[in-house]
Design an enzyme around this catalytic site. Structure first.
Site, PDB file in Angstrom:
ATOM      1  N   TYR A   1       0.834  -1.202   0.000  1.00  0.00           N
ATOM      2  CA  TYR A   1       0.000   0.000   0.000  1.00  0.00           C
ATOM      3  C   TYR A   1       0.867   1.251   0.000  1.00  0.00           C
ATOM      4  CZ  TYR A   1      -3.863   3.143   0.720  1.00  0.00           C
ATOM      5  OH  TYR A   1      -4.776   4.142   0.534  1.00  0.00           O
TER       6      TYR A   1
ATOM      7  N   PHE B   1      -7.143  21.302 -24.866  1.00  0.00           N
ATOM      8  CA  PHE B   1      -7.422  19.872 -24.947  1.00  0.00           C
ATOM      9  C   PHE B   1      -8.622  19.622 -24.042  1.00  0.00           C
ATOM     10  CE2 PHE B   1      -7.183  15.426 -23.798  1.00  0.00           C
ATOM     11  CZ  PHE B   1      -7.200  14.876 -25.061  1.00  0.00           C
ATOM     12  N   THR B   2      -9.492  18.694 -24.462  1.00  0.00           N
ATOM     13  CA  THR B   2     -10.788  18.515 -23.802  1.00  0.00           C
ATOM     14  C   THR B   2     -10.689  18.416 -22.272  1.00  0.00           C
ATOM     15  OG1 THR B   2     -10.562  16.172 -24.285  1.00  0.00           O
ATOM     16  CG2 THR B   2     -11.940  17.457 -25.782  1.00  0.00           C
TER      17      THR B   2
ATOM     18  N   ASP C   1       2.215  20.251 -20.862  1.00  0.00           N
ATOM     19  CA  ASP C   1       1.467  19.006 -21.080  1.00  0.00           C
ATOM     20  C   ASP C   1       2.437  18.092 -21.822  1.00  0.00           C
ATOM     21  OD1 ASP C   1      -0.030  16.861 -21.903  1.00  0.00           O
ATOM     22  OD2 ASP C   1      -1.830  18.028 -22.309  1.00  0.00           O
TER      23      ASP C   1
ATOM     24  N   LYS D   1       0.064   7.575 -23.691  1.00  0.00           N
ATOM     25  CA  LYS D   1       0.516   7.967 -25.038  1.00  0.00           C
ATOM     26  C   LYS D   1       2.014   7.646 -25.155  1.00  0.00           C
ATOM     27  CE  LYS D   1      -3.609   9.944 -24.710  1.00  0.00           C
ATOM     28  NZ  LYS D   1      -3.817  11.284 -24.232  1.00  0.00           N
TER      29      LYS D   1
ATOM     30  N   ARG E   1     -13.627  14.293 -36.134  1.00  0.00           N
ATOM     31  CA  ARG E   1     -13.269  15.523 -35.426  1.00  0.00           C
ATOM     32  C   ARG E   1     -13.842  16.667 -36.258  1.00  0.00           C
ATOM     33  NH1 ARG E   1     -12.179  15.482 -30.061  1.00  0.00           N
ATOM     34  NH2 ARG E   1     -12.007  13.302 -29.761  1.00  0.00           N
TER      35      ARG E   1
ATOM     36  N   PHE F   1     -20.364  13.371 -29.174  1.00  0.00           N
ATOM     37  CA  PHE F   1     -19.746  12.542 -30.214  1.00  0.00           C
ATOM     38  C   PHE F   1     -19.621  11.072 -29.821  1.00  0.00           C
ATOM     39  CE2 PHE F   1     -15.578  12.458 -28.152  1.00  0.00           C
ATOM     40  CZ  PHE F   1     -15.602  13.622 -27.393  1.00  0.00           C
TER      41      PHE F   1
HETATM   42  C1  LIG Z   1      -4.925  12.078 -23.561  1.00  0.00           C
HETATM   43  C2  LIG Z   1      -4.495  13.439 -23.261  1.00  0.00           C
HETATM   44  C3  LIG Z   1      -4.689  14.025 -21.998  1.00  0.00           C
HETATM   45  C4  LIG Z   1      -5.485  13.341 -20.898  1.00  0.00           C
HETATM   46  O1  LIG Z   1      -4.904  12.172 -20.491  1.00  0.00           O
HETATM   47  P1  LIG Z   1      -5.741  10.884 -20.044  1.00  0.00           P
HETATM   48  O2  LIG Z   1      -4.690   9.892 -19.736  1.00  0.00           O
HETATM   49  O3  LIG Z   1      -6.616  10.486 -21.190  1.00  0.00           O
HETATM   50  O4  LIG Z   1      -6.536  11.268 -18.844  1.00  0.00           O
HETATM   51  C5  LIG Z   1      -4.193  15.299 -21.789  1.00  0.00           C
HETATM   52  N1  LIG Z   1      -3.557  15.980 -22.752  1.00  0.00           N
HETATM   53  C6  LIG Z   1      -3.357  15.463 -23.973  1.00  0.00           C
HETATM   54  C7  LIG Z   1      -2.640  16.255 -25.006  1.00  0.00           C
HETATM   55  C8  LIG Z   1      -3.825  14.182 -24.275  1.00  0.00           C
HETATM   56  O5  LIG Z   1      -3.648  13.692 -25.502  1.00  0.00           O
END
Ligand SMILES: *Cc1c(COP(=O)(O)O)cnc(C)c1O
Length: 462
Positions: free
Chosen positions: A76, A128-129, A219, A262, A386, A453
């Site tokens: 833990y 970014f969303t 980011d 990613k 998109r 979407f």
């Molecule tokens: C995917 C992504 C995120 C968010 O990450 P998650 O692992 O999906 O929560 C943030 N910024 C960018 C540019 C991304 O492609």
């Protein structure tokens, strides 16, 4: 005898475990697509042949990473794998402190809650969303300060992810530096088609923000892929290693949020990394509330280990050359047969320009959604819209937002598909292009209230 034209490159790995793909007939796909309301998000994965929906969490892990999974220390507190990951983040990204999170948005949530006060502004190079949503939930207002070229799919500029420093300076003048929580600098800007930011831009951003005492949050989700573009395109970096470039990029920022799903070659995981003692103190307190103890952040020990090993693999030159080389390979072949795509070719995806591909389909007949459906029907390849569907409706007027671009994204998972799969993809796009004049648009028959979407349903226009 004919001579071969050039020396080929190949995937820098061999395949040890295979997952069979399922081929389907056109009749089968017709039924599957109808059942899915012509929305590729609603297809079942088993009905998909080549899945280019996203590069998030879809990576193939190496034997080294799988071996690391067996060494998961599922304590833990104080897991061995946490310390390994911390050392890797310090070595390759250069920040002092690490706070693991279940994925990227967990890190975005923490940093937004800590640094943003209601009424603050958060400038960034295109939204970014999830990033923007967490900034808004913390009471902030996102302001887009990306260069104008980012919005032009035919502009061939090498660094269309750059921050427009004049736009940023104007914002600082207008609202005052105290009202700016921090600047988000995204590396290879996802929503701009995977376009990179230059080292010079990051350096100048640091100078400007230092003068005003403003923090910069990177980011870093695709920063390694960004480093590759700097090496290729920016004078003075040709001889640098990807690892050196990555370190230098991070050195101009105060913190980073990371989606390991990613760049880092894992299926789940993320982190916040930073230098400031006080912010770290707060992040370490807050992570316990939302994610889990500060040494696991919602992940299993084995997930931390896979990500730690993924960092080292992700900065290898042969890996990143093949990763981006694969996307370029598809993009160049599509361009050579006259398919309209967003240029320059981005790091993680090809974007088909549906407005030029299907000029007869009006925007309210959903050209990008239609093209994604047709590609699936043709070949079993799954892609993502998109365009107007993703753009949603205006919260006040209830009207559709009409984005300038109608794009279909072909996103390449890392180390998953071979060059032969890429050829099949190119040929499928060509086949749809050959019969493009017969293609009719669609109408919406069901629309959910949020992030439509994912679940909107359509029917074909007769
Ligand atoms: C995917 C992504 C995120 C968010 O990450 P998650 O692992 O999906 O929560 C943030 N910024 C960018 C540019 C991304 O492609």
């Amino acid at each position: 005898m004919q001579k071969l034209e050039k020396r080929s490159w190949a995937e820098p790995f061999k395949i040890k475990v295979v997952e069979p793909l399922r081929m389907t007939t056109r009749e089968y796909r017709e039924r599957a697509l109808k059942e899915a309301g012509y929305n590729t998000f609603l297809l079942r994965s088993r009905d998909v042949y080549i899945d280019l929906l996203t590069d998030s969490g879809t990576n193939a892990m190496s034997d080294n990473q799988w071996a690391g999974m067996m060494l998961g220390d599922e304590a833990y507190a104080g897991s061995e794998n946490f310390y390994h990951l911390e050392a890797m983040v310090q070595q390759y990204y250069g920040y002092k402190y690490l706070v693991p999170t279940h994925q990227g948005r967990g890190a975005e949530h923490l940093i937004s809650q800590i640094l943003i006060k209601p009424g603050d502004y958060v400038p960034g190079n295109m939204y970014f969303t999830t990033t923007r949503l967490h900034q808004e939930l913390a009471g902030g207002t996102f302001v887009d300060v990306i260069v104008d070229a980012a919005h032009d799919p035919e502009d061939l500029g090498p660094f269309k992810g750059n921050i427009d420093l004049e736009k940023l300076a104007k914002l600082i003048d207008r609202v005052g530096s105290k009202r700016i929580a921090y600047v988000t600098a995204a590396a290879t800007v996802n929503m701009a088609g995977g376009q990179p930011i230059s080292m010079q831009n990051l350096r100048e951003l640091r100078e400007l923000t230092n003068r005003h005492n403003i923090k910069v949050v990177l980011d870093a989700t695709r920063a390694i892929e960004n480093a590759w573009f700097i090496k290729q395109r920016e004078a003075g970096y040709e001889q640098h290693s990807i690892a050196q470039i990555l370190r230098e990029m991070c050195s101009y920022t105060d913190a980073c949020t990371m989606s390991g799903k990613k760049d880092l070659l894992v299926n789940i995981g993320g982190f916040l990394a930073l230098n400031d003692d006080e912010i770290f103190e707060e992040a370490r307190n807050l992570v316990v509330v939302y994610e889990g103890l500060h040494t696991y952040g919602g992940l299993a020990g084995r997930d931390l280990e896979a990500m730690a090993r993924g960092i080292e693999e992700a900065v290898q030159e042969d890996h990143i050359r093949a990763r981006i080389g694969q996307v370029e390979y598809v993009g160049e072949r599509l361009l050579s047969i006259g398919i309209p795509i967003v240029q320059p070719i981005g790091g993680h995806a090809i974007f088909l320009d549906a407005k030029r591909f299907l000029p007869q389909v009006k925007q309210l007949e959903f050209p990008a959604q239609t093209l994604a459906a047709e590609l699936y029907l043709e070949s079993g390849i799954r892609t993502m819209e998109r365009g107007i569907v993703s753009a949603g409706r205006n919260a006040e007027t209830g009207e559709h937002n009409f984005p300038k671009l109608e794009l279909v994204r072909l996103t390449f998972p890392r180390r998953v598909y071979t060059q032969a799969h890429c050829d099949v993809v190119t040929e499928a796009v060509e086949a749809v292009h050959d019969r493009r004049e017969e293609i009719r648009g669609m109408e919406m028959v069901y629309e959910p209230k949020y992030l439509r979407f994912f679940q909107t349903r359509f029917e074909k226009l007769k």
